[in-house]
Design an enzyme around this catalytic site. Structure first.
Site, PDB file in Angstrom:
ATOM      1  CB  SER A   9      -0.880   0.006   1.253  1.00  0.00           C
ATOM      2  OG  SER A   9      -1.281   1.345   1.518  1.00  0.00           O
ATOM      3  CG  HIS A  34      -3.765  -1.526  -1.713  1.00  0.00           C
ATOM      4  ND1 HIS A  34      -4.894  -2.216  -2.092  1.00  0.00           N
ATOM      5  CD2 HIS A  34      -4.130  -0.756  -0.667  1.00  0.00           C
ATOM      6  CE1 HIS A  34      -5.895  -1.871  -1.297  1.00  0.00           C
ATOM      7  NE2 HIS A  34      -5.465  -0.976  -0.432  1.00  0.00           N
ATOM      8  CG  ASP A  36      -4.892   2.498   0.694  1.00  0.00           C
ATOM      9  OD1 ASP A  36      -5.878   1.743   0.543  1.00  0.00           O
ATOM     10  OD2 ASP A  36      -3.819   2.119   1.182  1.00  0.00           O
ATOM     11  CG  MET A  38      -8.035   7.308   2.424  1.00  0.00           C
ATOM     12  SD  MET A  38      -7.193   7.242   4.013  1.00  0.00           S
ATOM     13  CE  MET A  38      -6.487   5.596   3.943  1.00  0.00           C
ATOM     14  CG  HIS A  68      -9.078   0.384  -0.658  1.00  0.00           C
ATOM     15  ND1 HIS A  68      -8.487   0.178   0.566  1.00  0.00           N
ATOM     16  CD2 HIS A  68     -10.432   0.407  -0.422  1.00  0.00           C
ATOM     17  CE1 HIS A  68      -9.420   0.091   1.496  1.00  0.00           C
ATOM     18  NE2 HIS A  68     -10.607   0.232   0.931  1.00  0.00           N
ATOM     19  CG  MET A  70     -11.086   3.503   1.920  1.00  0.00           C
ATOM     20  SD  MET A  70      -9.522   3.405   2.805  1.00  0.00           S
ATOM     21  CE  MET A  70      -8.386   3.519   1.430  1.00  0.00           C
ATOM     22  CG  MET A 139     -11.514  -2.653   4.867  1.00  0.00           C
ATOM     23  SD  MET A 139     -10.017  -2.242   3.959  1.00  0.00           S
ATOM     24  CE  MET A 139      -9.088  -1.332   5.198  1.00  0.00           C
ATOM     25  CG  ASP A 177      -6.057  -2.763   2.932  1.00  0.00           C
ATOM     26  OD1 ASP A 177      -5.003  -2.517   3.526  1.00  0.00           O
ATOM     27  OD2 ASP A 177      -6.694  -1.915   2.261  1.00  0.00           O
TER      28      ASP A 177
HETATM   29  C1  DX5 Z   1      -6.290   1.582   5.452  1.00  0.00           C
HETATM   30  C2  DX5 Z   1      -5.754   1.275   4.069  1.00  0.00           C
HETATM   31  C3  DX5 Z   1      -4.685   0.240   4.043  1.00  0.00           C
HETATM   32  C4  DX5 Z   1      -3.524   0.555   4.933  1.00  0.00           C
HETATM   33  C5  DX5 Z   1      -2.514  -0.534   4.936  1.00  0.00           C
HETATM   34  O1  DX5 Z   1      -7.402   2.381   5.339  1.00  0.00           O
HETATM   35  O2  DX5 Z   1      -6.786   0.823   3.231  1.00  0.00           O
HETATM   36  O3  DX5 Z   1      -4.291  -0.044   2.728  1.00  0.00           O
HETATM   37  O4  DX5 Z   1      -2.921   1.752   4.630  1.00  0.00           O
HETATM   38  O5  DX5 Z   1      -1.439  -0.123   5.719  1.00  0.00           O
HETATM   39  P1  DX5 Z   1      -0.884  -1.012   6.897  1.00  0.00           P
HETATM   40  O6  DX5 Z   1      -0.325  -2.253   6.257  1.00  0.00           O
HETATM   41  O7  DX5 Z   1       0.167  -0.153   7.501  1.00  0.00           O
HETATM   42  O8  DX5 Z   1      -2.001  -1.321   7.827  1.00  0.00           O
HETATM   43 ZN    ZN Z   2      -6.349  -0.126   1.248  1.00  0.00          ZN
END
Ligand code: DX5
Ligand code: ZN
Length: 222
Positions: A9, A34, A36, A38, A68, A70, A139, A177
């Site tokens: 990630s 990956h 992320d 947000m 991903h 969010m 998750m 994840d």
């Molecule tokens: C959390 C993210 C993950 C996260 C993973 O909301 O979707 O992808 O950053 O990071 P670690 O491995 O540090 O939990």
């Molecule tokens: Zn993620």
């Protein structure tokens, strides 16, 4: 032998040198990237969008990018991510009004759809959409931040979703994840995951290659 995927990630990557850091982690053996996304609305944090995905492609990143989302709403941003070079696009079902419509939209845009279940989300949401998706993402932390602790109830959930996937289409990826590290990755694999997201455990390690190889070794022994 299952085809196991390690997906670092980039939430824990060096954002000031993102192209190089992503390229380094791929050279170190990462399979997917990956990504992320947000929005400070669906989750209390704000990260990156399609422009950054496009910039990574322009930098020469050829690996599969696993986006991903969010965010809410979901649909508006999907064509932009498809155009920016995303491969998988996963979303949280409660973040969109029409789950089936969102899945269809991701496919129409030439990407592979996936649904993401939060730690307290029931697997019953898969009942009428599992056959339509290419990935289920479980998750193992509450979404929003890197570096959180793995929530143990996820193990049971992985076992249950593995059964559902095997009954429908074993090619659907089962991704987990949050909080995955060298201590727990073997158990996550044993329960039936085939795709492993790991942010801080990889990017905060001194040697990406060593960490990824150790993860692969632990997965293959499970
Ligand atoms: C959390 C993210 C993950 C996260 C993973 O909301 O979707 O992808 O950053 O990071 P670690 O491995 O540090 O939990
Ligand atoms: Zn993620």
């Amino acid at each position: 032998m299952k085809d196991y995927i390690i997906a670092p990630s980039i939430l824990s990557a060096d954002f000031a040198n993102l192209g190089k850091d992503v390229s380094d982690v791929i050279k170190a053996g990462a399979d997917f990237i990956h990504f992320d996304v947000m929005d400070n609305h669906y989750v209390p944090n704000l990260t990156i969008g399609p422009l950054v995905c496009e910039a990574l492609r322009a930098y020469g990143i050829k690996s599969t990018i696993d986006v991903h989302l969010m965010i809410t709403p979901v649909d508006e941003i999907i064509p932009q991510f498809a155009k920016a070079g995303a491969n998988y696009i996963t979303f949280h079902p409660e973040a969109t009004k029409h789950v089936d419509r969102t899945i269809r939209l991701i496919k129409e845009q030439g990407c592979m759809p996936g649904v993401v279940l939060n730690p307290a989300t029931s697997i019953s949401v898969l009942e009428y959409c599992l056959e339509q998706v290419d990935m289920v993402l479980l998750m193992s932390v509450n979404p929003g931040f890197a570096g959180q602790k793995f929530i143990d109830s996820t193990y049971e959930k992985i076992i249950e979703v593995r059964e559902l996937i095997d009954a429908v289409n074993p090619n659907i990826r089962l991704e987990v994840d949050g909080g995955i590290n060298l201590k727990n990755i073997a158990k996550v694999a044993e329960c039936g995951a085939d795709t492993f997201v790991s942010g801080s455990a990889i990017f905060n390690s001194q040697d990406y290659k060593k960490t990824i190889s150790q993860m692969r070794e632990l997965i293959s022994q499970s």
